[in-house]
Design a protein around this motif. Sequence first.
Motif, short mmCIF file in Angstrom:
data_model
loop_
_atom_site.label_atom_id
_atom_site.label_comp_id
_atom_site.label_asym_id
_atom_site.label_seq_id
_atom_site.Cartn_x
_atom_site.Cartn_y
_atom_site.Cartn_z
N HIS A 274 66.49 66.60 87.28
CA HIS A 274 67.29 66.18 86.12
C HIS A 274 67.19 67.20 85.00
O HIS A 274 68.20 67.60 84.39
CB HIS A 274 66.85 64.79 85.65
N ALA A 275 65.98 67.68 84.72
CA ALA A 275 65.79 68.70 83.68
C ALA A 275 66.49 70.00 84.06
O ALA A 275 67.08 70.67 83.20
CB ALA A 275 64.30 68.93 83.45
N ALA A 276 66.45 70.35 85.34
CA ALA A 276 67.12 71.56 85.80
C ALA A 276 68.63 71.47 85.61
O ALA A 276 69.27 72.43 85.18
CB ALA A 276 66.78 71.82 87.27
N ILE A 277 69.19 70.31 85.92
CA ILE A 277 70.63 70.08 85.71
C ILE A 277 70.98 70.24 84.23
O ILE A 277 71.98 70.87 83.88
CB ILE A 277 71.04 68.67 86.20
N ARG A 278 70.17 69.68 83.37
CA ARG A 278 70.42 69.80 81.92
C ARG A 278 70.43 71.27 81.49
O ARG A 278 71.30 71.68 80.73
CB ARG A 278 69.36 69.04 81.12
N ARG A 279 69.45 72.04 81.95
CA ARG A 279 69.38 73.47 81.59
C ARG A 279 70.59 74.21 82.16
O ARG A 279 71.21 75.03 81.48
CB ARG A 279 68.08 74.10 82.09
N TYR A 280 70.91 73.95 83.42
CA TYR A 280 72.05 74.59 84.08
C TYR A 280 73.34 74.30 83.30
O TYR A 280 74.11 75.21 82.99
CB TYR A 280 72.15 74.08 85.51
N ASP A 281 73.55 73.03 82.98
CA ASP A 281 74.77 72.63 82.27
C ASP A 281 74.84 73.25 80.87
O ASP A 281 75.91 73.62 80.40
CB ASP A 281 74.87 71.11 82.18
N GLU A 282 73.69 73.39 80.23
CA GLU A 282 73.67 74.00 78.89
C GLU A 282 74.10 75.46 78.96
O GLU A 282 74.92 75.92 78.15
CB GLU A 282 72.27 73.89 78.30
N VAL A 283 73.58 76.20 79.92
CA VAL A 283 73.96 77.60 80.08
C VAL A 283 75.44 77.72 80.44
O VAL A 283 76.17 78.53 79.86
CB VAL A 283 73.08 78.29 81.15
N LEU A 284 75.89 76.91 81.37
CA LEU A 284 77.29 76.93 81.77
C LEU A 284 78.21 76.59 80.60
O LEU A 284 79.19 77.29 80.33
CB LEU A 284 77.51 75.95 82.93
N THR A 285 77.87 75.54 79.88
CA THR A 285 78.66 75.12 78.71
C THR A 285 78.75 76.22 77.67
O THR A 285 79.83 76.53 77.16
CB THR A 285 78.06 73.85 78.09
N ASN A 286 77.61 76.82 77.34
CA ASN A 286 77.60 77.88 76.32
C ASN A 286 78.47 79.05 76.74
O ASN A 286 79.24 79.57 75.93
CB ASN A 286 76.17 78.34 76.05
N ASN A 287 78.37 79.47 77.99
CA ASN A 287 79.18 80.60 78.47
C ASN A 287 80.66 80.27 78.43
O ASN A 287 81.47 81.07 77.94
CB ASN A 287 78.77 80.98 79.90
N LEU A 288 81.02 79.12 78.95
CA LEU A 288 82.45 78.75 78.99
C LEU A 288 83.01 78.53 77.60
O LEU A 288 84.12 79.00 77.29
CB LEU A 288 82.64 77.51 79.87
N ASP A 289 82.28 77.84 76.73
CA ASP A 289 82.75 77.64 75.35
C ASP A 289 83.03 78.98 74.67
O ASP A 289 84.08 79.16 74.03
CB ASP A 289 81.73 76.86 74.53
N LYS A 290 82.12 79.93 74.82
CA LYS A 290 82.30 81.25 74.19
C LYS A 290 83.53 81.96 74.74
O LYS A 290 84.27 82.60 73.99
CB LYS A 290 81.06 82.11 74.41
N ILE A 291 83.75 81.86 76.03
CA ILE A 291 84.92 82.50 76.63
C ILE A 291 86.20 81.89 76.07
O ILE A 291 87.12 82.62 75.66
CB ILE A 291 84.88 82.40 78.17
N PHE A 292 86.29 80.58 76.04
CA PHE A 292 87.52 79.94 75.56
C PHE A 292 87.75 80.17 74.08
O PHE A 292 88.89 80.37 73.64
CB PHE A 292 87.52 78.45 75.91
N ILE A 293 86.70 80.20 73.29
CA ILE A 293 86.85 80.49 71.86
C ILE A 293 87.29 81.94 71.69
O ILE A 293 88.17 82.23 70.87
CB ILE A 293 85.54 80.16 71.10
N ALA A 294 86.74 82.86 72.49
CA ALA A 294 87.16 84.26 72.43
C ALA A 294 88.62 84.43 72.84
O ALA A 294 89.29 85.37 72.40
CB ALA A 294 86.26 85.12 73.33
N LEU A 295 89.12 83.51 73.66
CA LEU A 295 90.54 83.55 74.05
C LEU A 295 91.45 82.98 72.96
O LEU A 295 92.67 83.00 73.11
CB LEU A 295 90.74 82.77 75.35
#
Length: 184
Positions: free
Chosen positions: A115-136
């Motif tokens: 469960h903790a691993a999923i949370r960390r994974y999702d946080e990294v994924l979310t941060n990367n994708l959010d930054k990409i879409f904001i940069a777009l």
Amino acid sequence: MARKGKTQTDWVKAGQALLIRGGIEAVKLQALTSLLEVSTGSFYHHFKNLDEYLSALAKFYGSNQAQLPFDEARERVGDDPARVLRAATAIFGVGSMRQLNIAMRAWAHRDKRAHAAIRRYDEVLTNNLDKIFIALGYDEIAAKSRTLVMMGLASVDIDPKRMVPSFQERWGYIRDNLILPGAS
């Protein structure tokens, strides 16, 4: 003569393969040694016991696997956000990351490490994708909504072999026409 011993990463990747095939119940010492074609001594060289191994399995997933496709994509295509997203999703689509996501999420229902691993994974994924879409150029709600759609598609539990058009074709269409309309 080739080295027969395995690294800790070899053991973890073997565990991920077993997790994908049969869930956490399939991740057993006998299955791991058989898959890697080594004795149990190699396992005990790296891990004190199966519980320590399962912690390493969860940690590996949560530590850097979400970041790797973005780093590799930037290395291949530079910093253009649309190109990074296309390359990262192509990298993610090769292999079995979606199946691993599904298996890890199933395990996370029963294990706090997963469960903790999923949370960390999702946080990294979310941060990367959010930054990409904001940069777009998308505003915050549009960017984060696109992130949510992509994360959901990365974890949906369907049999892609039975889909026509294929899951990959549908995913490419969704990415290029619904999530990235007009992006270069």
